[in-house]
Design a protein around this motif. Structure first.
Motif, mmCIF file in Angstrom:
data_model
loop_
_atom_site.group_PDB
_atom_site.id
_atom_site.type_symbol
_atom_site.label_atom_id
_atom_site.label_comp_id
_atom_site.label_asym_id
_atom_site.label_seq_id
_atom_site.Cartn_x
_atom_site.Cartn_y
_atom_site.Cartn_z
ATOM 1 N N ARG A 145 -22.442 -52.107 21.343
ATOM 2 C CA ARG A 145 -21.504 -51.217 22.036
ATOM 3 C C ARG A 145 -21.977 -50.984 23.467
ATOM 4 O O ARG A 145 -22.878 -50.184 23.738
ATOM 5 C CB ARG A 145 -21.397 -49.890 21.281
ATOM 6 C CG ARG A 145 -20.340 -48.954 21.879
ATOM 7 C CD ARG A 145 -20.179 -47.683 21.067
ATOM 8 N NE ARG A 145 -19.643 -47.961 19.740
ATOM 9 C CZ ARG A 145 -20.327 -47.746 18.611
ATOM 10 N NH1 ARG A 145 -21.535 -47.265 18.640
ATOM 11 N NH2 ARG A 145 -19.772 -48.022 17.449
ATOM 12 N N LYS A 176 -13.248 -55.628 17.763
ATOM 13 C CA LYS A 176 -14.286 -54.997 18.548
ATOM 14 C C LYS A 176 -13.726 -53.737 19.202
ATOM 15 O O LYS A 176 -12.546 -53.639 19.494
ATOM 16 C CB LYS A 176 -14.733 -55.941 19.680
ATOM 17 C CG LYS A 176 -15.438 -57.157 19.200
ATOM 18 C CD LYS A 176 -16.033 -57.910 20.378
ATOM 19 C CE LYS A 176 -14.996 -58.778 21.057
ATOM 20 N NZ LYS A 176 -15.604 -59.568 22.150
ATOM 21 N N ASP A 181 -17.731 -55.832 24.416
ATOM 22 C CA ASP A 181 -18.786 -55.782 23.405
ATOM 23 C C ASP A 181 -19.085 -57.198 22.913
ATOM 24 O O ASP A 181 -18.172 -57.995 22.706
ATOM 25 C CB ASP A 181 -18.349 -54.890 22.239
ATOM 26 C CG ASP A 181 -18.360 -53.419 22.631
ATOM 27 O OD1 ASP A 181 -18.821 -53.114 23.744
ATOM 28 O OD2 ASP A 181 -17.899 -52.599 21.831
#
Length: 494
Positions: A145, A176, A181
RNA sequence: GGCGCGGUAGCCAAGUGGUAAGGCCGAGGUCUGCAAAACCUCUAUUCGUGAGUUCGAUUCUCACCCGCGCCUCCA
């Protein structure tokens, strides 16, 4: 030593000071072993090799680790295509990489393989998830993240500021969280290589490999991380994000990136037909030492235009250096010493050192050795070199070659090995007449050559030039060059 | 479009606010029975183009032209 190196992280040339005074811990991104390495790959590896050699020469105890990526999408695809296991598939190219590195006289780093560190990678990801830096998607993949790591972009100087806002955690979402990410772990797919781990069955993403292996071998914080310039983003940026998120410490302090090379002024690409592996060049009859020299001629941060003219030019330069050493070793000198010579040797060593300390300015270092060469040759012509000068002059030369690695002529056995490889691979049509000629040399033993040379000398003494010329021609055809100097006759292999 | 890098002799290419390293190729010469090696001389009044700053710029600034890299796993 005051080595100054460009650090991609700061964008500046900085003095390189390792964390431990006399110890350097460095890591380079190695090859993904899905094919033979090309000259672009090796420009980078040679640049790091020069750095490694230079650090060692100046007293550092260097721990130099390089990874081998032996699992990735291409490898999985190609091994499936060929109907072999991933391991069988990569084994061939790992061996080829080692051979090619040796062909180019690259010193061997401590090599680590991705597939031997899968467990550690999975554990790393599990910890990242626990800390909130990673999340699992429905299919069992894991992503990093980015919104959780504000420093993201600090290496590549990219501004990702706008994306901190909307990023939320939603583990139930299949996709995602953010397009930026990146994958840490890819869930197993039917028919693909995968491993059972604490975070499930799957395989690692590319970036996690280097974070895990470098830290495992070098600790959470180490001195230098190297690679090709294309790796700055996303690969190295992602490594920083993963590693520093987990440890809270600075990952690599210094980032070293080698610039891409051009081939005949153009970007190297398969479609342009200017894509060359080391083996391709040797099959065309080029010597490994020429390739290495050409790749060291231009400082690593400048674009290097790799041309066939340049390769020939490099061969001449290397030969000139080898001739010089040969002349020093095979000439007779009168007793005593010439202070100008020992001083010249000393100055040359100092100049090479200061050139390389200046962000590895190889071009300057090479200019220094050629300046010495010209002056010493000139002095030898004038009979001004004495016995005691030999040692410092040869030492200066060896000192240079400890970095550049082209003086010892082992080109021919290396070329013959590639010739044999080409035959077993069914690439006979790529074997050039030039290679055949060079590979065919060296058939005569030293003993036999010495015998013929003395016969030639006897003929010359009795002024039977017809016979001496015939012997000379015979030896020349066998790759032996006989030189008649004022110190007597000597020969060398071309 | 964003970020970054580079354009120097026939080729490769370093470099510095003060008047252009080195290598290769080419020409001539010295040495030499031949051959090889080596050395010497010559080969950019000029550093992409234009303007500016400066006593002075290839080197700093600006603009433009050209080339290259990264911006979804290519060294």
């Amino acid at each position: 030593m005051a080595l100054r190196l460009f650090n991609t992280l700061s964008g500046k040339i900085e003095e390189f000071n390792p964390i431990d005074a006399n110890r350097v811990r460095m890591y380079a991104c190695g090859p993904t072993v899905y094919d033979y390495g090309h000259i672009g790959n090796f420009r980078t590896f040679i640049a790091v090799d020069l750095l490694y050699r230079f650090l060692q020469q100046h007293g550092y105890d260097v721990r130099y680790v390089m990874n081998i990526t032996d699992v990735d999408d291409k490898i999985i695809r190609n091994s499936a295509r060929d109907g072999v296991s991933v391991q069988q598939y990569t084994e061939k190219y790992i061996r080829a990489f080692l051979e090619d590195s040796a062909t180019l006289s690259i010193e061997k780093p401590l090599l680590v393989r991705a597939t031997e560190h899968i467990t550690a990678m999975a554990e790393f990801i599990a910890k990242l998830e626990k800390k909130g830096f990673a999340y699992r998607t429905d299919d069992g993949s894991y992503y990093f993240r980015i919104a959780q790591f504000p420093a993201y972009g600090k290496l590549s100087k990219k501004d990702f500021g706008g994306m901190n806002d909307g990023a939320r955690v939603d583990v139930d979402e299949y996709e995602k969280d953010s397009a930026r990410d990146f994958a840490l772990w890819k869930a197993a797919k039917a028919g693909e290589a995968s491993w059972d781990t604490v975070i499930g069955r799957g395989r690692p993403g590319w970036h996690i490999e280097c974070s895990v292996m470098s830290m495992e071998e070098l600790g959470p914080s180490f001195d230098l991380h190297a690679g090709g310039e294309d790796l700055i983003f996303p690969h190295h940026e992602n490594e920083i994000a993963q590693s520093e998120s987990l440890t809270g410490q600075q990952f690599a302090r210094h980032w070293f990136h080698a610039r891409f090379l051009l081939v005949e002024g153009q970007k190297m690409s398969k479609s342009l037909g200017n894509f060359f592996t080391i083996r391709d060049l040797v099959l065309k009859g080029h010597r490994p030492s020429s390739i290495r020299w050409l790749l060291t001629q231009v400082p690593y941060r400048n674009p290097l235009n790799f041309t066939f003219d340049g390769l020939k030019s490099a061969a001449s330069s290397v030969e000139k250096l080898r001739n010089f050493r040969f002349r020093l070793k095979s000439s007779q000198f009168t007793a005593g010493g010439n202070q100008a010579m020992s001083q010249l040797a000393e100055e040359t060593v100092a100049r090479i050192k200061s050139s390389l300390e200046d962000d590895l300015n190889t071009a300057e270092a090479q200019a220094a050795i050629f300046d010495m060469l010209r002056k010493v040759n000139s002095a030898m012509d004038a009979g001004e070199v004495r016995q005691d000068d030999l040692k410092p002059l040869l030492q200066a030369l060896e000192n240079f070659d400890a970095i550049f690695g082209v003086l010892n002529d082992d080109d021919k056995p290396k070329m013959r090995a590639i010739l044999d490889w080409a035959r077993t691979e069914g690439r006979e049509q790529d074997i050039s007449p030039e290679l055949m000629e060079i590979a065919g040399l060296d058939q005569l033993t030293d003993e036999r050559i010495n015998q013929r040379v003395s016969e030639m000398e006897a003929a010359r003494k009795s002024r039977d030039f017809k016979l001496s010329d015939a012997i000379r021609a015979e030896l020349t055809a066998a790759g032996i060059l006989v030189e008649n100097t004022k110190d007597g006759v000597r020969w060398r292999r071309k």
